[in-house]
Write an enzyme that holds these catalytic residues in place. Structure first.
Site, PDB file in Angstrom:
ATOM      1  N   PHE A  28       0.362  -1.381  -0.295  1.00 19.90           N
ATOM      2  CA  PHE A  28       0.081   0.474  -0.061  1.00 19.90           C
ATOM      3  C   PHE A  28       0.957   1.213  -0.121  1.00 19.90           C
ATOM      4  O   PHE A  28       1.439   1.160   1.205  1.00 19.90           O
ATOM      5  CB  PHE A  28      -0.463  -0.107   1.295  1.00 19.90           C
TER       6      PHE A  28
ATOM      7  N   GLY B 106       3.194  12.141   5.285  1.00 18.60           N
ATOM      8  CA  GLY B 106       3.715  11.542   6.088  1.00 18.60           C
ATOM      9  C   GLY B 106       1.596  11.517   6.975  1.00 18.60           C
ATOM     10  O   GLY B 106       0.502  10.916   6.164  1.00 18.60           O
TER      11      GLY B 106
ATOM     12  N   ILE C  13       9.410  -6.411  35.039  1.00 20.95           N
ATOM     13  CA  ILE C  13       8.694  -6.958  35.538  1.00 20.95           C
ATOM     14  C   ILE C  13       9.639  -8.246  35.737  1.00 20.95           C
ATOM     15  O   ILE C  13       9.878  -8.633  36.690  1.00 20.95           O
ATOM     16  CB  ILE C  13       6.983  -7.648  35.282  1.00 20.95           C
TER      17      ILE C  13
ATOM     18  N   GLU D 131       0.376   3.123   9.946  1.00 15.43           N
ATOM     19  CA  GLU D 131      -1.373   3.110   9.520  1.00 15.43           C
ATOM     20  C   GLU D 131      -2.273   4.505  10.190  1.00 15.43           C
ATOM     21  O   GLU D 131      -3.524   4.264  10.400  1.00 15.43           O
ATOM     22  CB  GLU D 131      -2.432   2.229   9.065  1.00 15.43           C
ATOM     23  N   GLY D 132      -1.445   5.405  10.261  1.00 16.66           N
ATOM     24  CA  GLY D 132      -2.212   6.620  11.147  1.00 16.66           C
ATOM     25  C   GLY D 132      -1.325   6.728  12.731  1.00 16.66           C
ATOM     26  O   GLY D 132      -2.063   6.172  13.170  1.00 16.66           O
TER      27      GLY D 132
END
Ligand code: CAA
Length: 378
Positions: free
Chosen positions: A123, A131, A333, A359-360
């Site tokens: 894509f 961006g 931890i 993707e954002g």
């Protein structure tokens, strides 16, 4: 209201868990170290129909739908985040071709995405100067008779060097802003298509992230997806669905970190009695459960045909941030001494970071959510 999965979804999750355990988990650490593309893993996913889950069977996909896809993404990401993002983008591209592509394009590309003849789909929206502000992209597509001539540079393209087909957004009318963008299916064999830099990444190192150069690439008119000018809408719709996948990916990585922490605590005398450890485990599990529910809700809405843009952005924002916190707490931890556990959790910690970016970004998700919330009260 029923929070339990129905039988087909249960079965699908069981299958995904098995494929993840057999084909992804055993290779994840080594492939990460070697930055080796998960070729065999992608073949295993194709064999089981995990690369076209969002495409109905009549259109050549495996027709599982978005809830099943989210469940599978969680399982795959828990085993190997790098393979899961390669799977995610491939599914997103198949979904976009199914939703917007002509019958010709669906017949031409979906079968190869489905059965693994194409290793992946890619894509190509982002550019060096575009961006988050995706509509300011500069790549152009100029119509010349029965072809478009594409020029431009795309960056951060997942599987850009591996994909059999790339969904490319370019401007057919540079003066028209987001309404001047069109979408095209480009094949890597087309003259003028080349792959540039391979990114050296902190996480998901087995996945491939490259720049793509388009130099007078001639694309047949039939390879335009949708009408001229609807390319931005196609990209945004694709990303709405994609964000469910990345939210699910984050839940999977967070869950891997939680499991590693629980296992460490359970096998290390005295750890389970510490209040600070218990508090961290409680927060991690509560937040990941909330994240999972948000992801499943958005996926269910998509399957039902209900507008889900806001819910997808909420799911992505919350899940990716919760999973980042979970991997951070897991590192605290496990501490420095448990070398094996620490190395595993370090990988999850590195892998999960980008889920808040691609993707954002989380900031973009806030923009999308806020716009919708404000529109609702007007
Ligand atoms: N669905 C359908 N249409 C949409 C839409 C959606 N979700 N979002 C916007 N649109 C439409 C709008 O309705 C508008 O059309 P109209 O004027 O006809 O109403 C048009 O698109 C323009 O919308 P905006 O004015 O909202 O556009 P904007 O320029 O303000 O951008 C943005 C908004 C949300 C910030 C958008 O630019 C965005 O999402 N940016 C992030 C891009 C991104 O996620 N990139 C990820 C790259 S891909 C990737 O990471 C994959 C990978 O490899 C892992």
């Amino acid at each position: 209201m029923d929070f339990a999965l129905d039988a087909p979804h249960e079965q699908l999750r069981t299958l995904a868990r098995r494929v993840a355990a057999e084909a992804l988990a055993p290779r994840a650490a080594a492939y990460d170290r070697e930055q080796r593309f998960p070729l065999e893993q992608m073949a295993a996913l194709a064999e089981r129909g995990f690369l076209t889950m969002l495409v109905p069977k009549v259109a050549g996909g495996s027709g599982h739908g978005s809830v099943a896809y989210a469940l599978a993404m969680m399982e795959m990401a828990e085993a190997c985040a790098a393979t899961s993002v390669t799977m995610a983008v491939t599914n997103m591209v198949g979904d976009a071709i199914r939703a917007w592509g002509s019958d010709y394009l669906q017949n031409k590309y979906i079968p190869s995405l489905h059965d693994g003849r194409f290793t992946a789909g890619a894509f190509a929206l982002s550019e060096p100067g575009a961006g988050s502000d995706a509509s300011s992209l500069k790549a152009t597509a100029v119509r010349k008779g029965d072809r478009y001539v594409l020029n431009g540079n795309k960056c951060w393209i997942t599987s850009g060097d591996r994909a059999g087909v790339i969904l490319v957004m370019a401007k057919t009318d540079p003066a028209a802003g987001s309404k001047g963008i069109s979408a095209f299916l480009v094949e890597p064999e087309m003259a003028g298509f080349s792959v540039g830099r391979h990114e050296e990444k902190m996480g998901i190192r087995a996945s491939s992230t490259v720049t793509i150069n388009l130099e007078d690439v001639e694309v047949p008119v039939e390879n335009r997806v949708g009408d001229e000018g609807v390319g931005f809408k196609i990209a945004m719709r694709a990303l709405d669905g994609g964000r469910i996948g990345i939210g699910a990916q984050a839940v999977g990585i967070g869950r891997a970190a939680l499991k590693a922490a629980v296992e460490y605590v359970g096998t290390t005398p005295g750890r389970a009695d510490r209040a600070s450890v218990r508090a961290r485990l409680a927060e991690m599990s509560a937040e990941l459960e909330a994240a999972r529910l948000l992801v499943m809700r958005a996926a269910d809405m998509k399957d039902r045909g209900i507008p889900f843009t806001k819910q997808a952005s909420m799911a992505k924002m919350f899940a990716t941030e919760a999973a980042n916190r979970a991997t951070h707490r897991a590192l605290e931890i496990v501490g420095p001494d448990a070398v094996d556990a620490r190395q595993a959790v370090e990988r999850f910690f590195r892998d999960v970071r980008v889920t808040m970016i691609y993707e954002g970004t989380s900031e973009v998700q806030r923009v999308v959510i806020a716009r919708q919330v404000l529109a609702e009260v007007q």
